[in-house]
Design an enzyme around this catalytic site. Structure first.
Site, short mmCIF file in Angstrom:
data_model
loop_
_atom_site.label_atom_id
_atom_site.label_comp_id
_atom_site.label_asym_id
_atom_site.label_seq_id
_atom_site.Cartn_x
_atom_site.Cartn_y
_atom_site.Cartn_z
N GLU A 82 -8.99 5.08 -5.89
CA GLU A 82 -8.13 5.42 -7.02
C GLU A 82 -8.88 6.20 -8.10
O GLU A 82 -8.42 6.30 -9.24
CB GLU A 82 -7.51 4.15 -7.62
CG GLU A 82 -8.50 3.20 -8.25
CD GLU A 82 -9.06 2.17 -7.28
OE1 GLU A 82 -9.45 1.08 -7.75
OE2 GLU A 82 -9.11 2.45 -6.07
N HIS A 90 0.81 -1.22 0.00
CA HIS A 90 0.00 0.00 0.00
C HIS A 90 0.84 1.27 0.00
O HIS A 90 0.39 2.31 -0.50
CB HIS A 90 -0.95 0.00 1.21
CG HIS A 90 -2.09 -0.96 1.04
ND1 HIS A 90 -3.22 -0.64 0.33
CD2 HIS A 90 -2.26 -2.23 1.47
CE1 HIS A 90 -4.05 -1.66 0.35
NE2 HIS A 90 -3.50 -2.65 1.04
#
Length: 297
Positions: free
Chosen positions: A214, A184
């Protein structure tokens, strides 16, 4: 310094005195001598602070202050009431209406400067806090809530003025694979670098926000459909051609984009524009990703 100060008073001598005091401190001073014209002037001038006389014919200072504080475009501008009415009830009424402070007449130069500087310091602190609250912590662009709020404001503005408006949804292709493969922290690095690419390729005044995860949203105003498509393609290519440094290696990513374009004579609502942009983004994913799709109105 050069902050803009608007002095509102129907007495020319008071205006002259305040103007001299403030200009000696390098403020940019503008003046108005009645309440009604002040309201329009504030919208055009966008002063940093307003010095407002209470006792004026027609619309008095109380009513001007109340009107300014109920308008989202002017409510954050500090208002300092200038008055000879310093009884408790008069001061309380002004503060209840949203005034930041008051200056008593006869005017004292040191007091004027001190109270104006105090109000401006407070405003800067509030602006900083507001800015921090409105930004996405990772990427620095507008967060989801403010993105939608700004889009709605632009929608209303363009609807009124008859301008074109576009809402663009952008999504990173296979972003889960980046997180799963590299972690991450690498995903966060990609998001931050991708944001810089987007911001560097839009125009001054265009709105960029993180829609969620995203996904990013772009609000483009006063622009032709051709220019919207060119801008989006420029962003898509810049991301495709960029090597993202995640610390351990360089990786490549692509994005898909969905566009909803509204002309002045279209009947689309703001919510419908977002929905169509999202549907077009989904279509771009289905069509193979790394592409742009335009919604049909």
């Amino acid at each position: 310094m050069n902050e803009k100060v608007l002095v509102v008073d129907d007495n020319i001598n008071n205006i002259r005195l305040l103007k001299e005091i403030l200009e000696d401190e390098n403020f940019l001073v503008h003046t108005s001598d009645d309440g009604v014209s002040t309201l329009e002037m504030v919208l055009n001038l966008k002063p940093d602070i307003i010095l407002l006389d209470i006792m004026m014919p027609g619309m008095d200072g109380y009513e001007v202050c109340r009107t300014l504080k109920t308008n989202s475009l002017t409510q954050d501008i500090p208002v300092i009431m200038v008055t000879a009415k310093t009884e408790g009830e008069d001061v309380k009424r002004a503060l209840d209406l949203g005034a930041f402070d008051y200056i008593k007449k006869p005017i004292d130069e040191i007091e004027v400067v001190a109270r104006v500087q105090s109000a401006l310091r407070f405003k800067k602190q509030q602006d900083k806090l507001k800015e921090m609250a409105s930004r996405d912590g990772l990427t620095g662009v507008y967060n989801h809530a403010l993105l939608l709020e700004l889009f709605q404001k632009e929608f209303t503005k363009q609807e009124r003025s008859g301008g074109n408006l576009a809402f663009v949804m952008l999504d990173i292709d296979h972003f889960k694979k980046v997180n799963d493969t590299y972690g991450h922290m690498a995903g966060d690095t990609v998001l931050k670098e991708l944001t810089k690419i987007i911001v560097s390729n839009v125009r001054n005044g265009d709105i960029v926000g993180r829609y969620g995860g995203e996904e990013f949203g772009l609000v483009l105003t006063d622009i032709s459909l051709e220019k919207v498509c060119q801008l989006c393609e420029r962003i898509r290519q810049a991301i495709e051609n960029n090597a993202f440094d995640i610390g351990t290696e360089l990786i490549k990513i692509t994005v898909s984009m969905g566009i909803c374009f509204r002309k002045p004579d279209d009947s689309l609502t703001g919510g419908e524009m977002i929905k169509k942009a999202d549907e077009s983004l989904y279509k771009a994913k289905l069509m193979g990703r790394n592409r742009i799709e335009l919604a049909a109105n």
